[in-house]
Design a protein around this motif. Structure first.
Motif, mmCIF file in Angstrom:
data_model
loop_
_atom_site.group_PDB
_atom_site.id
_atom_site.type_symbol
_atom_site.label_atom_id
_atom_site.label_comp_id
_atom_site.label_asym_id
_atom_site.label_seq_id
_atom_site.Cartn_x
_atom_site.Cartn_y
_atom_site.Cartn_z
ATOM 1 N N LEU A 55 0.819 -1.216 0.000
ATOM 2 C CA LEU A 55 0.000 0.000 0.000
ATOM 3 C C LEU A 55 0.858 1.274 0.000
ATOM 4 O O LEU A 55 0.453 2.279 -0.609
ATOM 5 N N PRO A 56 2.031 1.284 0.636
ATOM 6 C CA PRO A 56 2.852 2.507 0.608
ATOM 7 C C PRO A 56 3.263 2.957 -0.789
ATOM 8 O O PRO A 56 3.788 4.077 -0.943
ATOM 9 N N ARG A 57 3.045 2.130 -1.797
ATOM 10 C CA ARG A 57 3.292 2.594 -3.172
ATOM 11 C C ARG A 57 2.422 3.805 -3.497
ATOM 12 O O ARG A 57 2.787 4.617 -4.357
ATOM 13 N N LEU A 58 1.289 3.937 -2.791
ATOM 14 C CA LEU A 58 0.463 5.137 -2.948
ATOM 15 C C LEU A 58 1.112 6.242 -2.115
ATOM 16 O O LEU A 58 0.653 6.592 -1.030
ATOM 17 N N HIS A 59 2.197 6.786 -2.634
ATOM 18 C CA HIS A 59 3.088 7.630 -1.822
ATOM 19 C C HIS A 59 2.502 9.001 -1.508
ATOM 20 O O HIS A 59 3.025 9.708 -0.644
ATOM 21 N N LYS A 60 1.413 9.372 -2.177
ATOM 22 C CA LYS A 60 0.763 10.656 -1.877
ATOM 23 C C LYS A 60 -0.485 10.487 -1.013
ATOM 24 O O LYS A 60 -1.150 11.476 -0.697
ATOM 25 N N LEU A 61 -0.776 9.263 -0.618
ATOM 26 C CA LEU A 61 -2.014 8.983 0.118
ATOM 27 C C LEU A 61 -2.002 9.659 1.485
ATOM 28 O O LEU A 61 -1.169 9.369 2.336
ATOM 29 N N ARG A 62 -2.956 10.593 1.688
ATOM 30 C CA ARG A 62 -3.079 11.321 2.955
ATOM 31 C C ARG A 62 -4.248 10.827 3.797
ATOM 32 O O ARG A 62 -4.217 10.898 5.019
ATOM 33 N N ILE A 63 -5.297 10.339 3.115
ATOM 34 C CA ILE A 63 -6.548 10.001 3.798
ATOM 35 C C ILE A 63 -7.056 8.669 3.268
ATOM 36 O O ILE A 63 -7.119 8.459 2.053
ATOM 37 N N ILE A 64 -7.440 7.765 4.188
ATOM 38 C CA ILE A 64 -8.045 6.503 3.777
ATOM 39 C C ILE A 64 -9.272 6.223 4.629
ATOM 40 O O ILE A 64 -9.248 6.353 5.853
ATOM 41 N N PHE A 65 -10.372 5.879 3.964
ATOM 42 C CA PHE A 65 -11.611 5.482 4.626
ATOM 43 C C PHE A 65 -11.940 4.049 4.212
ATOM 44 O O PHE A 65 -12.029 3.750 3.016
ATOM 45 N N CYS A 66 -12.135 3.186 5.211
ATOM 46 C CA CYS A 66 -12.558 1.803 4.948
ATOM 47 C C CYS A 66 -13.675 1.426 5.915
ATOM 48 O O CYS A 66 -13.676 0.320 6.480
ATOM 49 N N SER A 67 -14.607 2.310 6.134
ATOM 50 C CA SER A 67 -15.717 2.031 7.036
ATOM 51 C C SER A 67 -16.668 1.007 6.414
ATOM 52 O O SER A 67 -16.690 0.821 5.196
ATOM 53 N N ASP A 68 -17.438 0.346 7.274
ATOM 54 C CA ASP A 68 -18.448 -0.623 6.824
ATOM 55 C C ASP A 68 -17.834 -1.698 5.939
ATOM 56 O O ASP A 68 -18.291 -1.970 4.831
ATOM 57 N N ASN A 69 -16.776 -2.307 6.447
ATOM 58 C CA ASN A 69 -16.148 -3.452 5.807
ATOM 59 C C ASN A 69 -16.075 -4.588 6.813
ATOM 60 O O ASN A 69 -16.858 -4.616 7.776
ATOM 61 N N LEU A 70 -15.123 -5.514 6.630
ATOM 62 C CA LEU A 70 -15.053 -6.712 7.478
ATOM 63 C C LEU A 70 -13.703 -6.857 8.173
ATOM 64 O O LEU A 70 -13.316 -7.967 8.549
ATOM 65 N N PHE A 71 -12.996 -5.771 8.381
ATOM 66 C CA PHE A 71 -11.699 -5.838 9.036
ATOM 67 C C PHE A 71 -11.848 -6.254 10.501
ATOM 68 O O PHE A 71 -12.728 -5.752 11.207
ATOM 69 N N THR A 72 -10.987 -7.146 10.953
ATOM 70 C CA THR A 72 -10.930 -7.511 12.370
ATOM 71 C C THR A 72 -9.676 -6.959 13.038
ATOM 72 O O THR A 72 -9.576 -6.928 14.251
ATOM 73 N N VAL A 73 -8.719 -6.542 12.228
ATOM 74 C CA VAL A 73 -7.468 -5.935 12.696
ATOM 75 C C VAL A 73 -7.237 -4.672 11.877
ATOM 76 O O VAL A 73 -7.415 -4.676 10.650
ATOM 77 N N LEU A 74 -6.850 -3.596 12.532
ATOM 78 C CA LEU A 74 -6.465 -2.409 11.780
ATOM 79 C C LEU A 74 -5.173 -2.738 11.053
ATOM 80 O O LEU A 74 -4.175 -3.109 11.693
ATOM 81 N N ILE A 94 -13.246 -4.674 14.124
ATOM 82 C CA ILE A 94 -11.861 -4.574 14.596
ATOM 83 C C ILE A 94 -11.777 -4.831 16.097
ATOM 84 O O ILE A 94 -12.471 -4.194 16.891
ATOM 85 N N ARG A 95 -10.906 -5.763 16.452
ATOM 86 C CA ARG A 95 -10.625 -6.065 17.856
ATOM 87 C C ARG A 95 -9.210 -5.645 18.243
ATOM 88 O O ARG A 95 -8.950 -5.369 19.417
ATOM 89 N N HIS A 96 -8.331 -5.627 17.260
ATOM 90 C CA HIS A 96 -6.918 -5.399 17.562
ATOM 91 C C HIS A 96 -6.385 -4.219 16.763
ATOM 92 O O HIS A 96 -6.629 -4.109 15.555
ATOM 93 N N VAL A 97 -5.654 -3.334 17.443
ATOM 94 C CA VAL A 97 -4.995 -2.193 16.801
ATOM 95 C C VAL A 97 -3.498 -2.339 17.039
ATOM 96 O O VAL A 97 -2.990 -2.009 18.122
ATOM 97 N N PRO A 98 -2.749 -2.831 16.065
ATOM 98 C CA PRO A 98 -1.295 -2.984 16.245
ATOM 99 C C PRO A 98 -0.616 -1.617 16.324
ATOM 100 O O PRO A 98 -1.046 -0.665 15.666
ATOM 101 N N SER A 99 0.428 -1.547 17.096
ATOM 102 C CA SER A 99 1.172 -0.285 17.180
ATOM 103 C C SER A 99 1.740 0.098 15.823
ATOM 104 O O SER A 99 1.852 1.285 15.496
#
Length: 432
Positions: A55-74, A94-99
């Motif tokens: 994902l870091p290939r999107l080197h200009k990415l400032r804002i990301i929204f992924c609401s209303d999906n199925l993520f269990t980990v950030l 989401i249950r887990h937020v890794p540092s």
């Protein structure tokens, strides 16, 4: 809204903001074709559970929204996106937020309506953090390191499992907007308010709904006829959770606030809705009233957006400032902090008359308690921000407002003026 077909056909080249909501189960790799332009990526409303490691290939990415999906980990890969400053993963699993998921430039983090039980200590290293949205999770504590986030201005921890307000929040020098209702330590006060005489129910069957008047994050407001006679406004909450907290908490604050000329009156709570929805019944507001400003934008983060050319005469600015100070003074006397004291929640008329509304972030406290004093000081800073905006949009300078602003914005919370003193001082400034 864009389509996957447009993306695959190369029709979106050079795009700065992409929004795809089409049942995605995997991240479309064609998005990387936009790497040299894409700044805002919105993949909300899909069925995603992972993001690619590159994902870091999107080197200009400032804002990301992924609401209303199925993520269990950030996703941990977010922390490797060098330009990323705003993350929104509302209403996932989401249950887990890794540092590792926390980018160094993080300014705005929204994890509302998930199942998070703990947050990493590394959150306290996010020195640019201004806005933290955590309502509707399973938190019973916050990292003590959060006290290091000296730029943090807005915090939402409503509808969690806190048995006390976290101490780390009570010394933050810039905290201005705090919502903590709907937790175990607030429940007794909320239930008492809802059991009071001001919470009389208005049966749905007594209402004849007409046109929709407006819609916000928490509910839809309709014009209605009550008992075939009186025109009223009815706010019907959308669901069990809002961006600020629980509808029940908002209702408790509304009915617990009491009557005041600067507050939108409440005729009663909605009863016997056919789908069990919660709601409030209110008088219609005169059409002469309009919003003082619009809500913050992605760019302004914690600051309201005023209409181009908005200008307030000195008498008008003073009247607005005094009216709102008087209304907040009433709230604090009833053990309520508004939590969202913003211009976009204020209706005003040309003569300076104003009404403070939207209690979605309001929370209750024990009047006279040491903690209550701190909470009132936090709200004083929000009022200082409002004064600054009135001054900035003033037709001519009002030196007395500038002095009040400086008192409200000072870093030592307990040295900020209380609203009874603010109200008296502003009353004395009003034209005879």
């Amino acid at each position: 809204m864009h389509t996957l077909e447009q993306l695959r056909a190369g029709q979106l080249a050079g795009l700065r903001r992409l929004k795809l909501s089409c049942g995605l189960t995997e991240f479309p790799y064609e998005i990387f074709d936009l790497a040299d332009s894409l700044e805002i990526l919105d993949l909300s409303g899909n069925a995603l559970s992972t993001l690619p490691d590159d994902l870091p290939r999107l080197h200009k990415l400032r804002i990301i929204f992924c609401s209303d999906n199925l993520f269990t980990v950030l996703p941990a890969v977010l922390g490797s996106c060098a330009a990323l400053e705003m993350i929104g993963f509302k209403a996932n699993r989401i249950r887990h937020v890794p540092s590792a998921a926390l980018p160094s430039r993080l300014r705005w983090l929204t994890l509302t309506d998930n199942a998070i039980e703990t947050l990493p200590d590394e959150l306290g290293k996010c020195s640019e953090l201004q806005k933290l949205m955590l309502a509707g999770n399973c938190l019973d504590s916050l990292p003590a390191t959060l006290a290091n986030c000296h730029r943090l201005e807005l915090v939402r921890i409503a509808a969690n499992r806190f048995t006390a307000l976290p101490d780390c929040l009570l010394s933050l020098p810039r905290l201005s907007w705090l919502a903590y209702a709907g937790n175990p330590f607030t429940e007794a006060r909320e239930l008492a308010a809802l059991a009071g005489t001001g919470a009389a129910g208005v049966a749905w069957q007594r209402l004849e709904l007409a046109q929709q008047l407006g819609e916000g994050a928490s509910g839809v407001i309709y014009r209605a006829r009550l008992d075939g006679v009186d025109d009223v406004a009815v706010k019907v909450f959308k669901g069990a959770m809002t961006s600020d907290g629980l509808p029940r908490s908002e209702m408790a604050a509304c009915v617990g606030a009491g009557a005041h000329a600067g507050l939108i009156p409440i005729l009663g709570t909605l009863a016997a809705h056919p789908q069990g929805a919660l709601g409030l019944v209110m008088p219609l507001i005169d059409a002469a009233y309009r919003n003082l400003a619009g809500p913050p934008s992605l760019a302004s983060c914690t600051r309201d957006v005023y209409a181009d050319g908005a200008r307030f005469a000195p008498a008008q600015a003073l009247a607005i400032a005094h009216g709102i100070a008087s209304a907040v003074c009433q709230l604090h006397a009833h053990g309520i902090v508004h939590g969202d004291l913003y211009a976009h929640n204020i209706l005003h008329a040309d003569n300076g008359a104003c009404l403070l509304g939207d209690f979605g972030a309001a929370s209750m406290f024990a009047p006279g308690s040491p903690q209550g004093e701190v909470l009132q000081g936090i709200e004083a800073r929000a009022f200082g921000v409002l004064l600054g905006e009135l001054i900035a949009h003033g037709a001519t300078p009002v030196p007395a407002l500038q002095a009040m602003l400086e008192a409200c914005l000072q870093e030592e919370i307990l040295r900020r003026p209380r609203f009874d003193a603010i109200e008296r001082a502003l009353r004395d400034m009003l034209p005879a």
